[in-house]
Scaffold this active site. Structure first.
Site, PDB file in Angstrom:
ATOM      1  N   ASP A  66       0.790  -1.255   0.000  1.00 47.37           N
ATOM      2  CA  ASP A  66       0.000   0.000   0.000  1.00 47.37           C
ATOM      3  C   ASP A  66       0.815   1.295   0.000  1.00 47.37           C
ATOM      4  O   ASP A  66       0.438   2.263   0.676  1.00 47.37           O
ATOM      5  CB  ASP A  66      -0.953   0.012   1.206  1.00 47.37           C
ATOM      6  CG  ASP A  66      -1.946  -1.132   1.196  1.00 47.37           C
ATOM      7  OD1 ASP A  66      -1.896  -1.947   0.275  1.00 47.37           O
ATOM      8  OD2 ASP A  66      -2.767  -1.201   2.122  1.00 47.37           O
TER       9      ASP A  66
ATOM     10  N   LYS B 132      -6.641  -4.861  -2.992  1.00 46.39           N
ATOM     11  CA  LYS B 132      -7.255  -5.483  -1.814  1.00 46.39           C
ATOM     12  C   LYS B 132      -8.293  -4.538  -1.201  1.00 46.39           C
ATOM     13  O   LYS B 132      -8.017  -3.349  -1.025  1.00 46.39           O
ATOM     14  CB  LYS B 132      -6.166  -5.852  -0.790  1.00 46.39           C
ATOM     15  CG  LYS B 132      -5.361  -4.670  -0.270  1.00 46.39           C
ATOM     16  CD  LYS B 132      -4.121  -5.183   0.428  1.00 46.39           C
ATOM     17  CE  LYS B 132      -3.572  -4.389   1.568  1.00 46.39           C
ATOM     18  NZ  LYS B 132      -4.292  -3.405   2.262  1.00 46.39           N
TER      19      LYS B 132
ATOM     20  N   LYS C 251      -7.652  -4.662   4.963  1.00 43.11           N
ATOM     21  CA  LYS C 251      -6.335  -4.311   5.483  1.00 43.11           C
ATOM     22  C   LYS C 251      -5.317  -5.401   5.130  1.00 43.11           C
ATOM     23  O   LYS C 251      -4.195  -5.114   4.746  1.00 43.11           O
ATOM     24  CB  LYS C 251      -6.396  -4.101   7.003  1.00 43.11           C
ATOM     25  CG  LYS C 251      -7.433  -3.058   7.447  1.00 43.11           C
ATOM     26  CD  LYS C 251      -7.234  -1.735   6.755  1.00 43.11           C
ATOM     27  CE  LYS C 251      -8.200  -0.668   7.267  1.00 43.11           C
ATOM     28  NZ  LYS C 251      -8.283   0.479   6.350  1.00 43.11           N
TER      29      LYS C 251
ATOM     30  N   VAL D 291       3.170   0.389   4.151  1.00 48.51           N
ATOM     31  CA  VAL D 291       2.466   1.168   5.173  1.00 48.51           C
ATOM     32  C   VAL D 291       1.038   0.652   5.327  1.00 48.51           C
ATOM     33  O   VAL D 291       0.498   0.059   4.406  1.00 48.51           O
ATOM     34  CB  VAL D 291       2.431   2.665   4.790  1.00 48.51           C
ATOM     35  CG1 VAL D 291       3.834   3.233   4.711  1.00 48.51           C
ATOM     36  CG2 VAL D 291       1.676   2.920   3.484  1.00 48.51           C
ATOM     37  N   THR D 292       0.436   0.933   6.490  1.00 45.40           N
ATOM     38  CA  THR D 292       1.111   1.387   7.694  1.00 45.40           C
ATOM     39  C   THR D 292       1.486   0.178   8.536  1.00 45.40           C
ATOM     40  O   THR D 292       0.822  -0.860   8.460  1.00 45.40           O
ATOM     41  CB  THR D 292       0.230   2.358   8.527  1.00 45.40           C
ATOM     42  OG1 THR D 292      -0.939   1.654   8.970  1.00 45.40           O
ATOM     43  CG2 THR D 292      -0.192   3.564   7.725  1.00 45.40           C
TER      44      THR D 292
ATOM     45  N   CYS E 211      -2.044  -2.256   7.772  1.00 45.43           N
ATOM     46  CA  CYS E 211      -2.029  -3.203   6.653  1.00 45.43           C
ATOM     47  C   CYS E 211      -0.802  -4.114   6.644  1.00 45.43           C
ATOM     48  O   CYS E 211      -0.879  -5.266   6.221  1.00 45.43           O
ATOM     49  CB  CYS E 211      -2.196  -2.456   5.347  1.00 45.43           C
ATOM     50  SG  CYS E 211      -3.865  -1.761   5.225  1.00 45.43           S
TER      51      CYS E 211
ATOM     52  N   GLN F  39       8.058 -13.373  21.509  1.00 44.36           N
ATOM     53  CA  GLN F  39       7.783 -14.798  21.784  1.00 44.36           C
ATOM     54  C   GLN F  39       8.434 -15.717  20.740  1.00 44.36           C
ATOM     55  O   GLN F  39       7.799 -16.608  20.187  1.00 44.36           O
ATOM     56  CB  GLN F  39       6.282 -15.046  21.821  1.00 44.36           C
ATOM     57  CG  GLN F  39       5.569 -14.233  22.899  1.00 44.36           C
ATOM     58  CD  GLN F  39       4.093 -14.542  22.939  1.00 44.36           C
ATOM     59  OE1 GLN F  39       3.698 -15.634  23.367  1.00 44.36           O
ATOM     60  NE2 GLN F  39       3.292 -13.610  22.495  1.00 44.36           N
TER      61      GLN F  39
HETATM   62  C1  C5J Z   1      -3.065   0.824   5.454  1.00 40.80           C
HETATM   63  C2  C5J Z   1      -4.775   2.101   6.562  1.00 40.80           C
HETATM   64  N1  C5J Z   1      -2.568   0.577   4.255  1.00 40.80           N
HETATM   65  N2  C5J Z   1      -3.966   2.537   7.519  1.00 40.80           N
HETATM   66  N3  C5J Z   1      -4.308   1.378   5.522  1.00 40.80           N
HETATM   67  O1  C5J Z   1      -2.427   0.609   6.457  1.00 40.80           O
HETATM   68  O2  C5J Z   1      -5.955   2.374   6.596  1.00 40.80           O
END
Ligand code: C5J
Length: 222
Positions: free
Chosen positions: A24, A129, A132, A157-158, A162, A202
């Site tokens: 993304d 997609k 997320k 990101v982020t 995602c 872990q």
């Molecule tokens: C992603 C979002 N790509 N933060 N989307 O993380 O909404």
């Protein structure tokens, strides 16, 4: 087997069974003037990931790793936009509405596309997609299976949304994931730190964490 210094311990991978997944890196999240910034976020925190990701992308291409790009977004008719996602946040201008870079997170719009610095090369799969996670309602798993891929190096990101969701989905499907900490970004420094901790805690409950320099060293030997 190539080895990358990582936490909680070294990540071993085969070039042929490993893909680079860039999550993304879209204008609406990353570029000044996009949806992310319109929501009041500091996009410079995400933009820090661009330069190291460019280096990783160039090296992955040179070593003929499969490179996959993902984009979060929806059909122009919004038929795949769940009600909860549309309404969440009570935004005046949200998904599907006219935003600073076209309709927000709608496929085909300028803001929905990947930033110029990390433009997909011809032949590199781009996975659209609606959620997320990159595995939900996409053909990503089929693409990876068809090529015998079971290890993923993850940028994008982020970090806590995602990237983390994709790594968790991948882990449950049997993939090993290596997250490169300087190639992922969050609008929230505390979430960046916590999201990376969660991956490697872990004994690597969801995967491994390293950085671009350590990965490039390992890849050079692969
Ligand atoms: C992603 C979002 N790509 N933060 N989307 O993380 O909404």
């Amino acid at each position: 087997m190539a080895k990358v210094r990582a936490e909680p311990y070294e990540f071993e991978f085969e070039r042929a069974s490993c893909a680079l997944v860039i999550v993304d890196m879209q204008r609406d999240f990353v570029d000044p003037g996009g949806f992310g910034e319109a929501l009041g976020n500091d996009v410079s925190l995400l933009r820090k990931a661009i330069a190291p990701t460019q280096k990783v992308l160039a090296a992955a291409r040179a070593k003929k790793l499969l490179v996959i790009h993902t984009r979060e977004g929806h059909r122009p008719d919004l038929a795949d936009l769940p009600r909860n996602k549309k309404l969440r946040g009570r935004l005046k201008t949200g998904i599907g509405d006219k935003g600073p870079m076209g309709r927000i997170l709608v496929r085909g719009e300028y803001g929905h596309d990947i930033v110029d610095e990390l433009k997909p090369a011809p032949g590199e799969p781009v996975v659209d997609k609606p959620g997320k996670g990159a595995f939900y309602a996409t053909d990503l798993d089929a693409i990876l299976h068809a090529r015998g891929i079971w290890q993923l190096v993850v940028c994008g990101v982020t970090t806590e949304v995602c990237v983390n969701t994709t790594v968790r989905e991948a882990n449950d499907r049997g993939y090993d994931c290596l997250v490169l900490e300087d190639c992922v970004g969050s609008y929230f420094p505390a979430f960046q730190k916590a999201a990376l901790e969660m991956v490697k805690a872990q004994g690597g409950i969801f995967g491994w964490v390293s950085d671009s320099a350590r990965f490039l060293k390992g890849l050079a030997r692969a």
